[in-house]
Design an enzyme around this catalytic site. Sequence first.
Site, PDB file in Angstrom:
ATOM      1  N   SER A 256       0.803  -1.221   0.000  1.00 31.96           N
ATOM      2  CA  SER A 256       0.000   0.000   0.000  1.00 31.96           C
ATOM      3  C   SER A 256       0.833   1.267   0.000  1.00 31.96           C
ATOM      4  O   SER A 256       0.345   2.321  -0.406  1.00 31.96           O
ATOM      5  CB  SER A 256      -0.953   0.006   1.194  1.00 31.96           C
ATOM      6  OG  SER A 256      -0.229  -0.143   2.392  1.00 31.96           O
ATOM      7  N   HIS A 314       2.125   4.821   4.566  1.00 35.47           N
ATOM      8  CA  HIS A 314       1.078   5.387   3.709  1.00 35.47           C
ATOM      9  C   HIS A 314       1.377   6.847   3.386  1.00 35.47           C
ATOM     10  O   HIS A 314       1.307   7.278   2.229  1.00 35.47           O
ATOM     11  CB  HIS A 314      -0.280   5.296   4.407  1.00 35.47           C
ATOM     12  CG  HIS A 314      -0.798   3.903   4.520  1.00 35.47           C
ATOM     13  ND1 HIS A 314      -1.998   3.603   5.121  1.00 35.47           N
ATOM     14  CD2 HIS A 314      -0.285   2.720   4.117  1.00 35.47           C
ATOM     15  CE1 HIS A 314      -2.202   2.303   5.075  1.00 35.47           C
ATOM     16  NE2 HIS A 314      -1.170   1.743   4.475  1.00 35.47           N
TER      17      HIS A 314
END
Length: 350
Positions: A256, A314
Amino acid sequence: MKIMLLRIGLRHNWQQQFRETCLLWNHVGKTSSQTSIGQRIMCRSVRSSARHRNAIQTKFQPMEATGGEPVPLGNVAKAFLFTGAFSFGSFFGASILEYENTRNMMLDKARQAKLSWFPRRTQEGTLQKLKNDLQRHWDQLTPSEKIFVPICAVNVLVFLAWRVPAWREVMLNYFCSNPASRAVCWPMFLSTFSHYSGLHLFANMYVLHSFCNPAIISLGKEQFLGLYLSAGVVASFASILYKSVTAQAGLSLGASGAIMAILAYVCAQYPDTQLSILFLPMLTFSAGAAIKVIMGVDFAGCILGWKFFDHAAHLGGALFGLFWAFYGIDIWQKRLPFVTKYHDWRKTKQ
């Protein structure tokens, strides 16, 4: 253009993700008046009857940190140098790949023009026919699918490798990013292809597939690949830096961080694009608003110390994607002198 956005199951901290299926505890033993700490992981096999449940215990060698320990500054320095070198190598490799793809395309067209004057063979062997069928199916894929399919395949293979008990120690050492581990550099890259949970894998690949096509239309296949690979390492470095500042070493894995860079790039390039949430298509919002909310949540997670996701990874990936959206075109243009030198070097080898 409407793109389905799924914001669940992104890059997990290892402890939270592994808790879904495994029971983790520390086993303390004494040997020769020295205390050694090892980890024993019990994986529970769930069946229809409780009488048939089996517990499989697997011992791993002690790891340097499982959370709460300070991160050695030497590891942070190595991670920083590796991030710079790997990012440069990724974009340089993408430039060479673009050159080779363009060259091969021109040679194929010239070869096809020559072969059109000669009759083609009508009989093909079984192996050659299979090869031609695979090539035909591959040629029918869109440019974005030709990038997504190999990336997804590698992630699936690594996911299956986690299911092999004999490989668990290797997976923990090299496919999890741990800032306090002896092996710091290559796990920063390999962990971006590593998922232990099936839901984690599905969520990340779904989001990547959703944003892959608009990103490749804007960047091209080669530049997209360079951005994706380097963003994964940049996100891992952001996670390591955050853990070193907070003195909370631990394991993390997942794609991610790299996907957040692609998402942020697309949202910056097409801020008015309408997005929607999976299973809730009636709720729509602009891409510009979406990336602001997502980055805001990750920033809050870093400040408040939330541990369900690796919010630092992230945020690092998203910031790198925004950086490339605003300055990437100028940086990418600077590849031309390197490509020219590669072209001259290639001519000398012919």
